[in-house]
Design a protein around this motif. Structure first.
Motif, mmCIF file in Angstrom:
data_model
loop_
_atom_site.group_PDB
_atom_site.id
_atom_site.type_symbol
_atom_site.label_atom_id
_atom_site.label_comp_id
_atom_site.label_asym_id
_atom_site.label_seq_id
_atom_site.Cartn_x
_atom_site.Cartn_y
_atom_site.Cartn_z
ATOM 1 N N VAL A 14 -5.343 12.352 -2.087
ATOM 2 C CA VAL A 14 -4.164 13.116 -1.549
ATOM 3 C C VAL A 14 -2.845 13.137 -2.288
ATOM 4 O O VAL A 14 -2.211 14.299 -2.746
ATOM 5 C CB VAL A 14 -4.179 12.871 -0.085
ATOM 6 N N GLY A 15 -2.512 11.827 -2.462
ATOM 7 C CA GLY A 15 -1.360 11.620 -3.310
ATOM 8 C C GLY A 15 -0.203 10.857 -2.306
ATOM 9 O O GLY A 15 -0.534 10.258 -1.461
ATOM 10 N N TYR A 16 0.975 10.956 -2.626
ATOM 11 C CA TYR A 16 2.060 9.992 -2.149
ATOM 12 C C TYR A 16 2.948 11.084 -1.204
ATOM 13 O O TYR A 16 3.270 12.309 -1.619
ATOM 14 C CB TYR A 16 3.036 9.230 -3.207
ATOM 15 N N ASP A 17 3.287 10.590 -0.140
ATOM 16 C CA ASP A 17 4.340 11.247 0.742
ATOM 17 C C ASP A 17 5.708 10.947 0.073
ATOM 18 O O ASP A 17 6.230 9.823 0.050
ATOM 19 C CB ASP A 17 4.276 10.746 2.074
ATOM 20 N N VAL A 18 6.188 12.154 -0.565
ATOM 21 C CA VAL A 18 7.325 11.922 -1.039
ATOM 22 C C VAL A 18 8.482 11.155 -0.401
ATOM 23 O O VAL A 18 8.988 10.350 -0.721
ATOM 24 C CB VAL A 18 8.014 13.413 -1.530
ATOM 25 N N ALA A 19 8.913 11.639 0.838
ATOM 26 C CA ALA A 19 9.986 10.969 1.670
ATOM 27 C C ALA A 19 9.609 9.690 2.087
ATOM 28 O O ALA A 19 10.585 8.715 1.842
ATOM 29 C CB ALA A 19 10.105 11.910 2.994
ATOM 30 N N LYS A 20 8.518 9.262 2.348
ATOM 31 C CA LYS A 20 8.297 7.869 2.595
ATOM 32 C C LYS A 20 8.267 6.894 1.513
ATOM 33 O O LYS A 20 8.755 5.836 1.475
ATOM 34 C CB LYS A 20 6.779 7.860 3.242
ATOM 35 N N LEU A 21 7.674 7.609 0.359
ATOM 36 C CA LEU A 21 7.839 6.823 -0.964
ATOM 37 C C LEU A 21 9.176 6.455 -1.405
ATOM 38 O O LEU A 21 9.638 5.487 -1.849
ATOM 39 C CB LEU A 21 6.796 7.295 -2.049
ATOM 40 N N LEU A 22 9.948 7.453 -1.437
ATOM 41 C CA LEU A 22 11.543 7.506 -1.605
ATOM 42 C C LEU A 22 12.058 6.358 -0.786
ATOM 43 O O LEU A 22 12.878 5.602 -1.176
ATOM 44 C CB LEU A 22 12.120 8.811 -1.658
ATOM 45 N N PRO A 24 0.799 -1.133 0.061
ATOM 46 C CA PRO A 24 -0.022 0.006 -0.005
ATOM 47 C C PRO A 24 0.905 1.246 0.073
ATOM 48 O O PRO A 24 1.946 1.342 0.820
ATOM 49 C CB PRO A 24 -0.727 -0.041 1.261
ATOM 50 N N ASN A 25 0.453 2.258 -0.757
ATOM 51 C CA ASN A 25 1.131 3.479 -0.838
ATOM 52 C C ASN A 25 0.237 4.637 -1.224
ATOM 53 O O ASN A 25 -0.607 4.440 -2.040
ATOM 54 C CB ASN A 25 2.399 3.462 -1.873
ATOM 55 N N GLY A 26 0.358 5.680 -0.703
ATOM 56 C CA GLY A 26 -0.487 6.791 -1.070
ATOM 57 C C GLY A 26 -1.827 7.158 -0.339
ATOM 58 O O GLY A 26 -2.254 5.921 -0.030
ATOM 59 N N VAL A 27 -2.286 8.028 -0.584
ATOM 60 C CA VAL A 27 -3.651 8.349 -0.276
ATOM 61 C C VAL A 27 -4.454 8.588 -1.024
ATOM 62 O O VAL A 27 -4.367 9.811 -1.868
ATOM 63 C CB VAL A 27 -3.739 9.203 0.888
ATOM 64 N N ARG A 28 -5.555 8.015 -1.473
ATOM 65 C CA ARG A 28 -6.734 8.287 -2.583
ATOM 66 C C ARG A 28 -7.063 9.747 -2.398
ATOM 67 O O ARG A 28 -7.505 10.268 -1.159
ATOM 68 C CB ARG A 28 -7.768 7.217 -2.651
#
Length: 243
Positions: free
Chosen positions: A79-87, A73-77
């Motif tokens: 809202v988008g993706y948290d850049v630091a967390k996804l990186l 699971p990644n991101g919030v519908r």
């Protein structure tokens, strides 16, 4: 090794699972997403939408979401993706969060250019050793490192413990250099020669042939020219029909 094994890469430690196979093409795109996310993070961007990230990476948003689904699971519908967390998540998937020690064999023009490139360090790859066979090059200081003789490769690798090696030697020395690196325990080789290196199954090789890439560009250019010429002929024929 089966065709499926050759085209898939095992990634461990994701979402509580022991491992999950990710297609090689997806792995390549994850590396692109990682680069884009790094730029966004440097620019102070905290949240990015799938559409924005996909556009910056040059892929469709549906493909992006499918690629990222391999990580859990990644991101919030909405809202988008948290850049630091996804990186951080992609770094873990690609294994670059552990860091890699890199040696390079061949310190000619290409080797020097690669050694001077600062992007490797920012992505978790630290250059720890340079080697060459030319007496005039051995002993020089390049990119802050003293170039050693290839005769020292085995003993130096035992001390440096590299996980990745870059091979930028003449084609005639490619396989012997590869053999020495494998014997020294290196498990990943980035090959800048035109030789198809033979390695044990436990060793990964990535081949970078700049001439082949330029030939592919030539093919694309020729195809576009042919399409344009065909379009011109068709337009002229249509114009003649009107008269």
């Amino acid at each position: 090794m089966t065709e499926q094994q050759e085209t898939r890469t095992a990634v461990s430690g994701l979402s509580g699972r022991s491992h999950k196979e990710i297609p090689q093409a997806t792995v390549a795109r994850l590396a692109v997403y990682l680069r884009v996310l790094g730029v966004l993070l440097d620019d102070g961007t905290a949240i990015v939408s799938s559409e924005e990230l996909a556009a910056a990476a040059g892929v469709g948003s549906a493909k992006l979401r499918k690629d990222l689904s391999f990580l859990g699971p990644n991101g919030v519908r909405g809202v988008g993706y948290d850049v630091a967390k996804l990186l951080s998540r992609i770094e873990g998937a690609l294994g670059v969060d552990r860091g890699h020690r890199v040696v390079m064999v061949g310190v000619g023009h290409l080797g020097r250019a690669l050694a001077a490139y600062g992007g490797f360090g920012r992505r978790g790859f630290t250059l720890v050793g340079l080697f060459d066979s030319a007496a005039g090059v051995v002993g020089e200081q390049v990119a802050g490192l003293v170039v050693r003789s290839v005769a020292e490769l085995a003993s130096a690798c035992a001390a440096l413990e590299p996980t990745v090696a870059v091979v930028a030697v003449p084609d005639t020395a490619a396989q012997s250099t590869c053999d020495a690196l494998v014997q020294a325990g290196v498990r990943g080789i980035l090959n800048f020669t035109s030789v198809a290196l033979e390695v044990p199954e436990r060793v990964s090789v990535r081949h970078v042939d700049l001439a082949v890439e330029m030939q592919m560009l030539s093919f694309d250019s020729a195809r576009q020219d042919s399409a344009y010429e065909a379009e011109v002929v068709e337009l002229r024929a249509a114009e003649q029909d009107r008269w």
